[in-house]
Design an enzyme around this catalytic site. Structure first.
Site, short mmCIF file in Angstrom:
data_model
loop_
_atom_site.label_atom_id
_atom_site.label_comp_id
_atom_site.label_asym_id
_atom_site.label_seq_id
_atom_site.Cartn_x
_atom_site.Cartn_y
_atom_site.Cartn_z
N ASP A 30 -81.81 -60.16 -45.21
CA ASP A 30 -81.15 -59.68 -46.42
C ASP A 30 -80.09 -58.77 -45.87
O ASP A 30 -79.53 -58.82 -44.66
CB ASP A 30 -81.92 -58.71 -47.36
CG ASP A 30 -82.60 -57.40 -46.89
OD1 ASP A 30 -82.12 -57.16 -45.74
OD2 ASP A 30 -83.23 -56.63 -47.43
N TYR A 102 -78.40 -71.78 -54.69
CA TYR A 102 -78.86 -71.72 -56.25
C TYR A 102 -77.51 -71.59 -56.71
O TYR A 102 -76.57 -70.61 -56.25
CB TYR A 102 -79.73 -70.76 -56.30
CG TYR A 102 -80.91 -70.78 -55.79
CD1 TYR A 102 -82.03 -71.86 -56.38
CD2 TYR A 102 -81.26 -70.35 -54.43
CE1 TYR A 102 -83.12 -71.88 -55.61
CE2 TYR A 102 -82.41 -70.61 -53.86
CZ TYR A 102 -83.40 -71.35 -54.47
OH TYR A 102 -84.83 -71.54 -53.78
N THR A 104 -75.53 -72.07 -61.12
CA THR A 104 -75.81 -71.25 -62.36
C THR A 104 -75.14 -72.34 -63.39
O THR A 104 -74.20 -73.11 -63.34
CB THR A 104 -75.02 -70.07 -62.63
OG1 THR A 104 -74.85 -69.63 -63.77
CG2 THR A 104 -73.59 -70.05 -61.92
N TYR A 128 -67.55 -64.75 -62.31
CA TYR A 128 -69.12 -65.17 -61.82
C TYR A 128 -68.99 -66.70 -61.81
O TYR A 128 -69.47 -67.25 -60.44
CB TYR A 128 -70.10 -64.65 -62.57
CG TYR A 128 -71.44 -65.12 -62.08
CD1 TYR A 128 -71.86 -64.93 -60.85
CD2 TYR A 128 -72.04 -65.78 -62.70
CE1 TYR A 128 -73.10 -65.29 -60.54
CE2 TYR A 128 -73.25 -66.33 -62.65
CZ TYR A 128 -74.08 -66.21 -61.41
OH TYR A 128 -75.18 -66.51 -61.04
N TRP A 153 -80.90 -67.97 -66.65
CA TRP A 153 -81.85 -67.19 -67.35
C TRP A 153 -83.00 -66.57 -66.67
O TRP A 153 -84.09 -66.69 -67.20
CB TRP A 153 -82.51 -67.57 -68.75
CG TRP A 153 -81.24 -67.52 -69.91
CD1 TRP A 153 -79.97 -67.73 -69.62
CD2 TRP A 153 -81.37 -67.63 -71.36
NE1 TRP A 153 -79.36 -67.83 -71.12
CE2 TRP A 153 -80.15 -67.68 -71.79
CE3 TRP A 153 -82.68 -67.40 -72.06
CZ2 TRP A 153 -79.90 -67.76 -73.44
CZ3 TRP A 153 -82.32 -67.33 -73.48
CH2 TRP A 153 -81.22 -67.65 -74.29
#
EC number: 1.1.1.133
Length: 299
Positions: A30, A102, A104, A128, A153
Site C-alpha cells: 500500500d 478495477y 467504475t 473521477y 456501489w
C-alpha cells in the site's frame, strides 16, 4: 505463481489479501509500504516495483476514490487513476505480467434505464469518471494481458459503509430522507475479490479472455430501498432504532460537487459467460455483511 497486489488496505484490497493467498505467492503493498513502492503518487516508483519483483500477475486495487474531492484535485486524481496505471501497464508488458484493474460505472453518463454493456459509448460526468476512463485506456493501450473489471456501489464490512452510516443515523433520528432516483447493485468487496481470484486462474489457462468486463452483484435497487432493507434486517436482529419515517427524495435534494449518474446498472452477461460464474443477487451479500455486523462484539 507470484502475485503483486497494490492497494492492500482498501475495501477491495483487504478482501483480495484473503482471496489471492491460495492462488499464488502474494506480495501485498500500500502507500505506506517500505521495502517496495506501492505509492501511486509515484509512477516511477510503482513501475520500478514491477520491474524488481517481476510478478506473474499484478492486481491493482489502488485508486483515488473520493469522488467529490477529485473535483478540486483533478491533477492528483489523474496521477493516481491514470498516470501510475500507465506506468504499471508498460512495466508489466516488459516483464510479461497480467494486470487486473478495477474501474467504475462512472465512465458512463448515467442516462436511461438499461444496464450498460462493455461496448456502450462512455461519457463521464465527473473528474473521477474521466480519470478512471483514462486509466482503462492506458492499460488497454500498453498491456494486452489485462482484465479490467468495472464495478459499482462497492461496500465492505471493514471500515465505513452506507449501511453503517444509515444505522447510525437511524438510531439518532426519527426521520430520514434517502435518494430514490439512482439505480445500481450494491456489490461486496468480498464478491469482487473471490471473482478476481477465479478469473486469474481462468485467464492464465485461457489468455483469450483478456479484456474489459462489467462485474457487479445481481439485481437492482435504489439507495432508498437499500436503506429500507438495512433497517428491516436491523429490526429483525433486535436492534432498536429511533427511526419512524423513511422518505424517498431525488438526487437534487443533496447537491454534491461531483455529479452522480442516475443509471449505474451494469450488464454482466459477458463476465458470467467467459468465466462460468453466476453473480448472486445483491441482497445476499448485504444481508451477510449485516449479520456479521450485528453479531460482532467490539472488544
Amino acid at each position: 505463481m507470484n502475485i503483486l497486489l497494490f492497494g492492500k488496505t482498501g475495501q477491495v484490497g483487504w478482501e483480495l489479501q484473503r482471496s489471492l493467498a491460495p492462488v499464488g505467492n502474494l506480495i501485498a503493498l500500500d502507500v505506506h509500504s517500505k521495502e517496495f513502492c506501492g505509492d501511486f503518487s509515484n509512477p516511477k516508483g510503482v513501475a520500478e516495483t514491477v520491474r524488481k519483483l517481476r510478478p506473474d500477475v499484478i492486481v491493482n486495487a489502488a485508486a483515488h476514490t473520493a469522488v467529490d474531492k477529485a473535483e478540486s484535485e483533478p491533477e492528483l486524481a489523474q496521477l493516481l487513476n491514470a498516470t501510475s496505471v500507465e506506468a504499471i501497464a508498460k512495466a508489466a508488458n516488459e516483464t510479461g505480467a497480467w494486470v487486473v484493474h478495477y474501474s467504475t460505472d462512472y465512465v458512463f453518463p448515467g442516462t436511461g434505464d438499461i444496464p450498460w454493456q462493455e461496448t456502450d459509448a462512455t461519457s463521464p460526468l465527473n473528474v473521477y469518471g474521466k480519470t478512471k476512463l483514462a486509466g482503462e485506456k492506458a492499460l488497454q493501450d500498453n498491456c494486452p494481458k489485462h482484465l479490467i473489471f468495472r464495478t459499482s456501489w462497492v461496500y465492505a464490512g471493514k471500515g465505513n459503509n452506507f449501511a453503517k452510516t444509515m444505522l447510525r443515523l437511524a438510531k439518532e433520528r426519527q426521520t430520514l430522507s434517502v435518494i430514490n432516483d439512482q439505480y445500481g447493485a450494491p456489490t461486496g468487496a468480498e464478491l469482487l475479490a473471490d471473482c478476481t481470484a477465479h478469473a486469474i486462474r481462468v485467464a492464465l489457462n485461457k489468455p483469450e479472455v483478456a479484456g474489459l468486463y462489467h462485474l457487479v452483484a445481481g439485481g437492482t435497487t435504489t439507495w432508498h430501498d437499500y436503506a429500507a432493507l438495512v433497517f428491516d434486517e436491523a429490526r429483525k436482529a433486535g436492534i432498536t432504532l429511533a427511526l419512524t419515517e423513511l422518505n424517498a427524495v431525488p438526487t437534487s435534494a443533496y447537491p454534491t460537487p461531483a455529479s452522480r449518474p442516475g443509471n449505474s446498472r451494469l450488464n454482466t452477461e459477458k463476465f458470467q459467460r467467459n468465466f462460468d460464474l453466476i453473480l448472486p443477487q445483491w441482497e445476499l451479500g448485504v444481508k451477510r455483511m449485516l449479520t456479521e455486523m450485528f453479531t460482532t462484539t467490539t472488544i
